[in-house]
Design a protein around this motif. Structure first.
Motif, mmCIF file in Angstrom:
data_model
loop_
_atom_site.group_PDB
_atom_site.id
_atom_site.type_symbol
_atom_site.label_atom_id
_atom_site.label_comp_id
_atom_site.label_asym_id
_atom_site.label_seq_id
_atom_site.Cartn_x
_atom_site.Cartn_y
_atom_site.Cartn_z
ATOM 1 N N UNK A 166 -47.547 -7.171 -1.784
ATOM 2 C CA UNK A 166 -46.593 -6.342 -2.521
ATOM 3 C C UNK A 166 -47.282 -5.367 -3.475
ATOM 4 N N UNK A 167 -48.533 -5.629 -3.796
ATOM 5 C CA UNK A 167 -49.286 -4.683 -4.626
ATOM 6 C C UNK A 167 -49.266 -3.280 -4.014
ATOM 7 N N UNK A 168 -49.329 -3.204 -2.693
ATOM 8 C CA UNK A 168 -49.426 -1.905 -2.024
ATOM 9 C C UNK A 168 -48.125 -1.111 -2.126
ATOM 10 N N UNK A 169 -47.015 -1.788 -2.387
ATOM 11 C CA UNK A 169 -45.757 -1.088 -2.630
ATOM 12 C C UNK A 169 -45.575 -0.814 -4.118
ATOM 13 N N UNK A 170 -45.783 -1.834 -4.946
ATOM 14 C CA UNK A 170 -45.484 -1.716 -6.369
ATOM 15 C C UNK A 170 -46.467 -0.802 -7.103
ATOM 16 N N UNK A 171 -47.695 -0.692 -6.586
ATOM 17 C CA UNK A 171 -48.712 0.158 -7.207
ATOM 18 C C UNK A 171 -49.208 1.214 -6.211
ATOM 19 N N UNK A 174 -51.273 4.217 -7.528
ATOM 20 C CA UNK A 174 -52.633 3.842 -7.929
ATOM 21 C C UNK A 174 -53.514 3.629 -6.705
ATOM 22 N N UNK A 175 -52.988 2.914 -5.713
ATOM 23 C CA UNK A 175 -53.761 2.649 -4.501
ATOM 24 C C UNK A 175 -54.179 3.949 -3.831
ATOM 25 N N UNK A 176 -53.216 4.860 -3.672
ATOM 26 C CA UNK A 176 -53.510 6.121 -2.978
ATOM 27 C C UNK A 176 -54.423 7.022 -3.798
ATOM 28 N N UNK A 177 -54.293 6.956 -5.124
ATOM 29 C CA UNK A 177 -55.180 7.754 -5.977
ATOM 30 C C UNK A 177 -56.624 7.292 -5.845
ATOM 31 N N UNK A 178 -56.821 5.981 -5.778
ATOM 32 C CA UNK A 178 -58.175 5.431 -5.678
ATOM 33 C C UNK A 178 -58.773 5.684 -4.297
ATOM 34 N N UNK A 179 -57.972 5.472 -3.247
ATOM 35 C CA UNK A 179 -58.506 5.607 -1.884
ATOM 36 C C UNK A 179 -58.648 7.059 -1.449
ATOM 37 N N UNK A 180 -57.818 7.939 -1.978
ATOM 38 C CA UNK A 180 -57.873 9.336 -1.571
ATOM 39 C C UNK A 180 -56.974 9.619 -0.380
ATOM 40 N N UNK A 185 -53.777 3.284 3.434
ATOM 41 C CA UNK A 185 -54.054 1.999 2.785
ATOM 42 C C UNK A 185 -53.564 0.800 3.589
ATOM 43 N N UNK A 186 -52.504 0.985 4.368
ATOM 44 C CA UNK A 186 -51.941 -0.163 5.077
ATOM 45 C C UNK A 186 -52.772 -0.543 6.290
ATOM 46 N N UNK A 187 -53.367 0.430 6.960
ATOM 47 C CA UNK A 187 -54.265 0.093 8.058
ATOM 48 C C UNK A 187 -55.461 -0.704 7.546
#
Length: 211
Positions: A166-171, A174-180, A185-187
């Motif tokens: 659920x981190x990938x939905x709730x944050x 942030x996840x996309x900002x860090x990964x670019x 991110x889901x793959x």
């Protein structure tokens, strides 16, 4: 006793429009920050029209949460005690991750409610959700006792799955900002979580199962 008249197609469509708009508003603003004016604007309906279908903000929020909890718990219900343990666990992780990808608003709605102390779903958390977790934790414990999974506290195993998926939905931001922008991110998360839980739960074949 007089039965309620069935909803017309237009009435059903308007209810669905209101609920979809409210999901957007509640997931962004939280329950306290959301207003009926915001929901009616997002739905493209007048406030009096909205109140024809739902008497209050609380009524809309309650229906969203009731619908969500049933959907949210289904992957755990589907954990098959007769299945192959590692396959069942990894399938559960994947389904929870897929829900975060496909239902981010619902995940944030649930998270906001829990962060506020679960005032509207406390009974469900202490009742049906706890009963289901206890049931599946017993299944996990049996698999561990049989040496089919590595022994870890089963409730905390479920907590970790919820947190890591659920981190990938709730944050999401942030996840996309860090990964670019060039990373899905889901793959990457799917492969990572598969490896993580496979290594964590791989049974130690050198140790006999508990009697």
């Amino acid at each position: 006793m007089t039965r309620p008249r069935p909803r017309t197609r237009i009435q059903q469509k308007n209810r669905e429009t209101i609920l979809a708009a409210a999901l957007d508003v509640f997931s962004q603003q939280g329950f306290r920050g959301a207003t009926l004016d915001q929901i009616s604007e997002a739905a493209g309906l007048s406030k009096p029209n909205l109140l024809y279908y739902f008497p209050s903000k609380e009524a809309i929020h309650a229906e969203l949460l009731d619908n969500l909890l049933d959907i949210w718990l289904q992957p755990l219900r589907d954990l098959d005690p007769m299945g192959e343990p590692m396959t069942e666990l990894l399938r559960y992780v994947r389904r929870k991750l897929d829900m975060s990808r496909d239902m981010p608003r619902e995940s944030r709605l649930f998270a906001n409610e829990v962060l506020q102390g679960a005032p509207r779903i406390g009974a469900q958390l202490n009742g049906p959700l706890k009963a289901l977790v206890d049931e599946k934790a017993a299944v996990l414990q049996e698999w561990m006792d049989d040496g089919r999974l590595s022994a870890v506290p089963p409730q905390h195993l479920l907590f970790s799955i919820w947190a890591l998926t659920q981190h990938y939905a709730d944050f999401d931001m942030q996840v996309r900002a860090v990964l670019g922008p060039d990373h899905d991110p889901f793959d990457e998360a799917g492969a990572f979580l598969d490896t993580l839980f496979r290594r964590l739960l791989a049974p130690d074949r050198s140790r006999p199962p508990s009697p």
